[in-house]
Design an enzyme around this catalytic site. Sequence first.
Site, PDB file in Angstrom:
ATOM      1  N   HIS A 178      33.315  -2.658  55.012  1.00 64.39           N
ATOM      2  CA  HIS A 178      32.578  -3.260  53.889  1.00 64.39           C
ATOM      3  C   HIS A 178      33.444  -4.198  53.038  1.00 64.39           C
ATOM      4  O   HIS A 178      33.205  -4.331  51.828  1.00 64.39           O
ATOM      5  CB  HIS A 178      31.979  -2.169  52.995  1.00 64.39           C
ATOM      6  N   ASN A 215      22.726   8.851  50.665  1.00 61.69           N
ATOM      7  CA  ASN A 215      22.891   7.854  51.714  1.00 61.69           C
ATOM      8  C   ASN A 215      22.469   8.356  53.087  1.00 61.69           C
ATOM      9  O   ASN A 215      22.273   7.573  54.008  1.00 61.69           O
ATOM     10  CB  ASN A 215      24.362   7.408  51.750  1.00 61.69           C
ATOM     11  N   LYS A 248      30.413  11.068  57.273  1.00 59.45           N
ATOM     12  CA  LYS A 248      29.706  11.581  56.094  1.00 59.45           C
ATOM     13  C   LYS A 248      28.456  12.369  56.469  1.00 59.45           C
ATOM     14  O   LYS A 248      28.258  13.492  55.998  1.00 59.45           O
ATOM     15  CB  LYS A 248      29.297  10.421  55.170  1.00 59.45           C
TER      16      LYS A 248
END
Length: 434
Positions: free
Chosen positions: A186, A141, A120
Amino acid sequence: MKQERDIVLGLGATGYSVVRHLHTQCPLSVFDSRLGRDAHAIPFLNNVRMDYPDVDVISPRGYKRALESARRVIASPGIPLSNSMLKWAQIERIPVVGDIDLFMEQVRAPVIGITGTNGKSTTVSLVVDMLQDRGFVACGNIGTPVLDTLKSKATGYVLELSSFQLERLQKGPFKVASILNISEDHLDHHGSMEHYRTAKQRIYQDAEFAVYDHLRPETIPDKILPGVELNRDPDWTVREEGITVGGELLQLSEIALSGSHYLQNLLTAAAISIQLGASIEDVARVARTFEGLPHRAQTIGTFNGVEFINDSKATNVCAAIASIQEQYEEGSKLILICGGDGKAADFKELGVCIDKLVSHTILFGNDAQSIASCIHRTGYEFVTSMDDAVSVSVNLSQSGDKVLLAPACASFDMFNDFAHRGTTFTKCVSELLG
């Protein structure tokens, strides 16, 4: 009286940015579950008390009562939907939103949304560089809270979005949205791969245009959207000799960084940027000059013929496997430093990769034993610090070998974040061998 104030839940960097954004707009309260047990661990509590004395700091015992006069709850992204504080808000039928929703309420410029398990930050940085002359900025983020950028002179925004941010996103009218990839990560937060994928897919819900990868079906939008399907459209593909951008071949010799994952990120960034007005020349310029981000397959240096590589950002199994595969060279040894908080991951595939490509593994952190249980053919040992890990790697290596930090885990059991872990590794290498 009901519906009077906003409650900010969580006082990390995002929560504090919400306080700064809202404190002049409405009565405001803040709450952090650590207030009842370890207030010293709350990063921005003192800032709120000193800079915004009119903001009410709610004690744990006062939270339910505060909900009686709440208009909405703005929850920090790390707080899961299953959290009891959010459940109490839902019982009281109080809307729960995130900082991205507040941002979308006010932004008046094009917004690009990018998510994925890996790559990302690199892709966001590439897009911003390609749109350099058009005034786009990176946020979300990647490090800068989105609300902190609203007062900038930006003419466009490139948001890096985590699954935590996306799972509670109400509106996402992105000009362009993209999922880079989805692999196991996650699960301690989302509970299952299905829930994790569902969170990622929310990036497409109100998007105008999508960029996704034909070879990664999990990235394809669940709804029909105009877009570019990479590696299916012949004008947008990764090839052995380079990447095809809008039908034009950009050869490997024209690209500063190598590796299949990087080429995919570069192609995605090119497709997004050209949709927002970048030229092929802008893409080529960035491809020639982009040298990568810190802590992402970053070569620290070569000492006594041994190359030390910092890939601290490899915080999940998929990223670590990719890192190992990229760094492996037949005829030389690859020594892996690995471990941390595994986030409920399954390490079987990592073990298979280690057995096949790694000569020796040095393990530390909470899930060191879990990783070791999946290694069956190669040697490994446990250490308790990064200092010891580097020292052992030096003793095991000789000229021509590589030492790779690719933890496959989060860092919070031993470090502040992945950057702190990578910086510690770099410092240890420099002190031992510099």
